[in-house]
Design a protein around this motif. Structure first.
Motif, PDB file in Angstrom:
ATOM      1  N   LEU A   1       0.831  -1.202   0.000  1.00  0.00           N
ATOM      2  CA  LEU A   1       0.000   0.000   0.000  1.00  0.00           C
ATOM      3  C   LEU A   1       0.869   1.258   0.000  1.00  0.00           C
ATOM      4  N   LEU A   2       1.950   1.254   0.776  1.00  0.00           N
ATOM      5  CA  LEU A   2       2.879   2.390   0.788  1.00  0.00           C
ATOM      6  C   LEU A   2       3.518   2.588  -0.581  1.00  0.00           C
ATOM      7  N   PHE A   3       3.846   1.493  -1.250  1.00  0.00           N
ATOM      8  CA  PHE A   3       4.402   1.566  -2.596  1.00  0.00           C
ATOM      9  C   PHE A   3       3.440   2.283  -3.542  1.00  0.00           C
ATOM     10  N   ILE A   4       2.191   1.865  -3.506  1.00  0.00           N
ATOM     11  CA  ILE A   4       1.184   2.421  -4.421  1.00  0.00           C
ATOM     12  C   ILE A   4       1.005   3.911  -4.183  1.00  0.00           C
ATOM     13  N   ILE A   5       0.858   4.297  -2.910  1.00  0.00           N
ATOM     14  CA  ILE A   5       0.660   5.709  -2.574  1.00  0.00           C
ATOM     15  C   ILE A   5       1.891   6.537  -2.957  1.00  0.00           C
ATOM     16  N   THR A   6       3.088   6.010  -2.665  1.00  0.00           N
ATOM     17  CA  THR A   6       4.319   6.744  -2.953  1.00  0.00           C
ATOM     18  C   THR A   6       4.548   6.897  -4.448  1.00  0.00           C
ATOM     19  N   LEU A   7       4.299   5.840  -5.224  1.00  0.00           N
ATOM     20  CA  LEU A   7       4.451   5.917  -6.675  1.00  0.00           C
ATOM     21  C   LEU A   7       3.476   6.934  -7.269  1.00  0.00           C
ATOM     22  N   LYS A   8       2.267   6.941  -6.729  1.00  0.00           N
ATOM     23  CA  LYS A   8       1.283   7.934  -7.195  1.00  0.00           C
ATOM     24  C   LYS A   8       1.759   9.343  -6.866  1.00  0.00           C
ATOM     25  N   LEU A   9       2.376   9.502  -5.695  1.00  0.00           N
ATOM     26  CA  LEU A   9       2.833  10.809  -5.248  1.00  0.00           C
ATOM     27  C   LEU A   9       3.933  11.367  -6.150  1.00  0.00           C
ATOM     28  N   VAL A  10       4.888  10.536  -6.544  1.00  0.00           N
ATOM     29  CA  VAL A  10       6.022  11.025  -7.335  1.00  0.00           C
ATOM     30  C   VAL A  10       5.707  11.148  -8.820  1.00  0.00           C
ATOM     31  N   THR A  11       4.619  10.510  -9.280  1.00  0.00           N
ATOM     32  CA  THR A  11       4.288  10.565 -10.707  1.00  0.00           C
ATOM     33  C   THR A  11       3.210  11.586 -11.041  1.00  0.00           C
ATOM     34  N   ILE A  12       2.466  12.051 -10.030  1.00  0.00           N
ATOM     35  CA  ILE A  12       1.362  12.984 -10.295  1.00  0.00           C
ATOM     36  C   ILE A  12       1.901  14.412 -10.461  1.00  0.00           C
ATOM     37  N   ASP A  13       1.216  15.186 -11.241  1.00  0.00           N
ATOM     38  CA  ASP A  13       1.592  16.584 -11.470  1.00  0.00           C
ATOM     39  C   ASP A  13       1.385  17.381 -10.178  1.00  0.00           C
ATOM     40  N   GLN A  14       2.402  18.115  -9.787  1.00  0.00           N
ATOM     41  CA  GLN A  14       2.335  18.866  -8.535  1.00  0.00           C
ATOM     42  C   GLN A  14       1.377  20.047  -8.598  1.00  0.00           C
ATOM     43  N   ASN A  15       0.959  20.422  -9.774  1.00  0.00           N
ATOM     44  CA  ASN A  15       0.105  21.598  -9.930  1.00  0.00           C
ATOM     45  C   ASN A  15      -1.387  21.290  -9.778  1.00  0.00           C
ATOM     46  N   ILE A  16      -1.755  20.024  -9.832  1.00  0.00           N
ATOM     47  CA  ILE A  16      -3.172  19.699  -9.718  1.00  0.00           C
ATOM     48  C   ILE A  16      -3.576  19.568  -8.253  1.00  0.00           C
ATOM     49  N   LYS A  17      -4.883  19.710  -8.010  1.00  0.00           N
ATOM     50  CA  LYS A  17      -5.392  19.770  -6.642  1.00  0.00           C
ATOM     51  C   LYS A  17      -5.177  18.464  -5.883  1.00  0.00           C
ATOM     52  N   THR A  18      -5.288  17.312  -6.561  1.00  0.00           N
ATOM     53  CA  THR A  18      -5.189  16.030  -5.861  1.00  0.00           C
ATOM     54  C   THR A  18      -3.792  15.745  -5.322  1.00  0.00           C
TER      55      THR A  18
ATOM     56  N   GLN B   1      -3.790  16.288  -1.683  1.00  0.00           N
ATOM     57  CA  GLN B   1      -4.557  15.244  -0.995  1.00  0.00           C
ATOM     58  C   GLN B   1      -3.741  13.958  -0.870  1.00  0.00           C
ATOM     59  N   ILE B   2      -3.055  13.584  -1.937  1.00  0.00           N
ATOM     60  CA  ILE B   2      -2.232  12.369  -1.905  1.00  0.00           C
ATOM     61  C   ILE B   2      -1.039  12.562  -0.972  1.00  0.00           C
ATOM     62  N   SER B   3      -0.454  13.765  -0.975  1.00  0.00           N
ATOM     63  CA  SER B   3       0.652  14.060  -0.062  1.00  0.00           C
ATOM     64  C   SER B   3       0.193  13.918   1.385  1.00  0.00           C
ATOM     65  N   GLY B   4      -0.982  14.459   1.685  1.00  0.00           N
ATOM     66  CA  GLY B   4      -1.526  14.352   3.038  1.00  0.00           C
ATOM     67  C   GLY B   4      -1.809  12.915   3.417  1.00  0.00           C
ATOM     68  N   LEU B   5      -2.367  12.149   2.460  1.00  0.00           N
ATOM     69  CA  LEU B   5      -2.657  10.734   2.718  1.00  0.00           C
ATOM     70  C   LEU B   5      -1.378   9.961   2.995  1.00  0.00           C
ATOM     71  N   ALA B   6      -0.329  10.238   2.216  1.00  0.00           N
ATOM     72  CA  ALA B   6       0.957   9.556   2.415  1.00  0.00           C
ATOM     73  C   ALA B   6       1.543   9.895   3.779  1.00  0.00           C
ATOM     74  N   PHE B   7       1.460  11.162   4.173  1.00  0.00           N
ATOM     75  CA  PHE B   7       1.981  11.578   5.471  1.00  0.00           C
ATOM     76  C   PHE B   7       1.232  10.881   6.603  1.00  0.00           C
ATOM     77  N   VAL B   8      -0.097  10.842   6.516  1.00  0.00           N
ATOM     78  CA  VAL B   8      -0.913  10.200   7.554  1.00  0.00           C
ATOM     79  C   VAL B   8      -0.602   8.705   7.626  1.00  0.00           C
ATOM     80  N   LEU B   9      -0.468   8.074   6.464  1.00  0.00           N
ATOM     81  CA  LEU B   9      -0.218   6.634   6.424  1.00  0.00           C
ATOM     82  C   LEU B   9       1.133   6.287   7.044  1.00  0.00           C
TER      83      LEU B   9
END
Length: 739
Positions: free
Chosen positions: A429-446, A449-457
């Protein structure tokens, strides 16, 4: 990959991800994707069947005594230390597969013969075995390493029956001999030059590199030897430059590279990262030679499939995961600068590091920016030149020495966080969240949200690992020795009784061993404590001065902050304490000498023995009693029967539920007085398998049966653990044979 993951680990999450992938493939309605999925799934099923067949064949042969077993071995796969040898046989007559051989030499002539730089045929006598499974909870599984090398069978207690040098040499044989010559040349270098040249260029993991791996883990730059592979590109570029100087056409030079590049796979040691680099270079050269178009991501995927076919366990080890995962990030993502790239690589490697090393260094991004360029641009070229051009070690060795100094300085800097070992499903699960975090565009709103989810996890993982609600009394399987952990709920107090230690026997002459053995505590007690996120031991209790009880004290003190050392009165002056303990104890560690009746503040035990000041011998062993989870435990070290009887006379009302058998179940301890007066319901035996002392002795076993006592032994059960919740009784859990 998902098929292999589910088959070998039996994790449900692999099945869930596999179903999700099938649904996704069907929804895309692409025939090409469906065909590729069917082909790769078929390959995975075939590989699983092949591996399972080899494992079952090995199990069927376990314990079989064999004579005149014919082995084919390459010269660089023979390791000799004193009168002991380890050989990785390329082929054996029993199964036709590779085999690991562990044996002893009869005379110096055999040692001289094995030391010759020639491929060998050997006939051996010994006992067939299989790679050993871990005997302690959270212990690394050495079977994965053996299986990844194609080794499903071992030969124990091997003796050489007949020796023969192979008369005919194949190209592969010659390459192995050449590699051994290079290894011998490196042995003339001083450390750390020798270790770096051997490790970086020849893929030779000697004792120096194994010890240095702790520095790389602590600084978070362990991936240097996993993803770099730059020595391959340096060598290829050097060959291309040479070909240009010789005015060889591009087409001819590429054809030559297609032949020469695979040769380095043998010379370089055949590691996972080397196979990846060699395969990528070969495929790129092939496509260039025949003017074929290919994408980097396609090459990466093809190389991964080839590697998984040859070694289906490649992604079950840290090196394999980092090698392919980080190279994938470098191939698929574009970064603004090196800082963003270093941050992305750091984030992606965190789940793997937590699962395998239990820790992460927050300064890794900085270390990556400093050490990767130095290693790539300076250290690797120097190592290659040192190997190819003798006599330059004085000049080219200086950068390597300076690099080693920098690594040591970095290791001492603050920033290392011991987290613990998350569950495998959580890691995915950490892999999935982290991969999503580094591949998503930093300019979009989500992204936020993903950064916050990763921090909480990650925060939840840390909190759950450090606030374990249950306590435990665990008896580590340390072979012939004692090491017992008492961890109270929520990690309020951590106490350790003895540390274990290997009893060595000094040999002289040609039998004398040179290799410094890695302390077994690293893979047993230290590994387990770190997997729980424990960095401090409140009470380290040493029962007496024998090596099998205090031999690994230095390893414990090196890896953990020990607040207080508890020893029996008089042990402070013993030779064993001065030799094994005094020099390794930190200045901040308080030392408390105790005897019967002493009250120690914030100490979960009552001291029952010694009665008076002694010498730290068996008869002066520290005896402790404590209650955990409504069960009263008695620990007596190696206290002899006279001492036990005297202790029972001093405490005639003493009653216990669990008795850790004295002196590993020896007849010299475990008197009738303990069983008759204390009346334990459960006994624990901590002794080595097939130990030379015959522990536990028959007399002790008969006493246990006579009193109808349940006995757990580390010999058959591995690590034994009693786990309990606050103000509640608990349950027994063993590594083998379930609960």
């Amino acid at each position: 990959m998902l098929v292999l993951g589910f088959y070998f680990s039996h994790k449900v999450i692999f099945a869930i991800l596999g179903i999700a992938w099938i649904v996704r493939a069907v929804c895309l309605r692409s025939k090409l994707i469906l065909i590729a999925m069917l082909l790769t799934s078929g390959m995975a099923i075939f590989v699983c069947h092949r591996v399972n067949k080899n494992i079952e064949v090995g199990k069927a042969l376990v314990g079989k005594k064999v004579e005149h077993l014919r082995i084919k071995a390459e010269t660089d796969q023979v390791k000799i230390d004193g009168d002991q040898f380890i050989i990785r046989g390329v082929k054996n007559d029993l199964t036709g597969l590779p085999i690991m051989i562990y044996g002893s030499l009869n005379n110096i002539n055999e040692k001289y013969f094995l030391s010759q730089n020639r491929p060998l045929f050997l006939k051996l006598n010994g006992v067939v075995g299989v790679p050993v499974s871990p005997t302690n909870f959270n212990q690394s599984d050495s079977r994965i390493f053996s299986y990844s090398k194609g080794v499903f069978l071992t030969l124990e207690k091997a003796k050489i029956d007949r020796m023969q040098i192979r008369q005919t040499f194949s190209i592969v044989d010659w390459l192995h001999c050449f590699r051994e010559k290079l290894v011998l040349r490196c042995n003339s270098f001083e450390e750390p030059i020798r270790g770096y040249v051997l490790g970086a260029v020849l893929g030779y993991q000697d004792e120096f590199m194994q010890q240095n791996s702790e520095k790389y883990k602590n600084t978070g730059i362990i991936h240097l030897f996993c993803i770099s592979g730059l020595h391959v590109f340096f060598l290829v570029d050097g060959l291309k430059a040479l070909f240009r100087r010789l005015r060889i056409t591009k087409e001819t030079s590429e054809s030559l590279l297609l032949v020469l590049v695979p040769i380095y796979y043998v010379i370089g040691g055949g590691s996972t990262s080397l196979l990846r680099c060699i395969s990528i270079v070969w495929i790129n050269t092939f496509c260039s030679r025949f003017r074929l178009k290919q994408r980097n991501i396609d090459t990466w995927g093809l190389v991964l499939l080839i590697n998984m076919y040859l070694n289906p366990f490649v992604l079950f080890c840290l090196g394999g995961q980092l090698s392919y995962l980080l190279s994938l990030i470098l191939i698929t993502l574009k970064f603004k600068n090196k800082v963003y790239q270093s941050i992305a690589l750091f984030l992606v490697e965190i789940p793997s590091l937590l699962y395998f090393t239990y820790q992460v260094n927050i300064l890794t991004v900085l270390f990556n920016l400093i050490f990767i360029p130095i290693f790539s641009v300076i250290i690797l070229p120097c190592a290659i030149c040192l190997l190819l051009v003798p006599g330059l070690n004085i000049v080219l060795g200086l950068p390597i020495i300076f690099f080693e100094v920098l690594i040591k300085m970095a290791e001492k800097m603050p920033g290392l966080i011991l987290v613990g070992k998350p569950h495998a499903n959580v890691v995915i699960l950490l892999f999935i969240i982290t991969l999503k975090l580094v591949t998503i565009d930093q300019n979009i709103k989500t992204y936020k949200q993903i950064s916050g989810l990763a921090f909480v996890l990650y925060s939840c993982v840390y909190m759950l690992l450090h606030l374990v609600p249950y306590g435990e009394v665990s008896f580590f399987d340390v072979g012939q020795g004692d090491c017992i952990l008492i961890r109270e709920p929520f990690n309020r107090r951590i106490s350790l009784i003895d540390t274990g230690g290997r009893v060595g026997f000094v040999k002289n002459g040609w039998k004398k061993r040179q290799k410094i053995e890695v302390p077994q505590a690293n893979r047993t007690s230290v590994n387990y404590l770190k997997s729980l996120g424990i960095s401090q031991i409140d009470n380290l209790c040493l029962t007496h001065q024998d090596v099998d009880h205090i031999g690994d004290t230095g390893t414990i003190c090196k890896n953990f902050r020990v607040k207080r050392l508890i020893i029996g009165d008089g042990m402070l002056d013993s030779l064993g304490f001065k030799d094994k303990v005094k020099s390794v104890i930190n200045r901040k560690t308080s030392i408390k000498s105790v005897k019967s009746g002493f009250i120690v503040r914030n100490f979960p035990f009552q001291v029952l023995y010694p009665e008076k000041k002694g010498k730290g011998a068996n008869e002066d062993s520290l005896a402790l009693i404590g209650t955990f989870g409504k069960q009263k435990f008695l620990f007596t070290g190696d206290l002899d029967q006279n001492g036990e009887k005297r202790m029972m006379e001093m405490y005639p009302e003493l009653k216990v539920d669990v008795f850790k058998l004295g002196h590993h179940g020896s007849r010299t301890s475990n008197s009738d007085a303990v069983f008759d007066i204390a009346g334990p319901h459960v006994t624990i035996t901590s002794a080595g398998r097939k130990n030379r002392f015959g522990h536990p002795h028959k007399e002790t076993i008969e006493k246990i049966k006579k009193h109808h006592i349940l006995n757990y032994s580390t010999q058959t059960s591995g690590m034994i653990s009693y786990r309990y919740f606050e103000n509640d009784s608990g349950r027994w859990i063993t590594k083998f044979k379930g609960n």
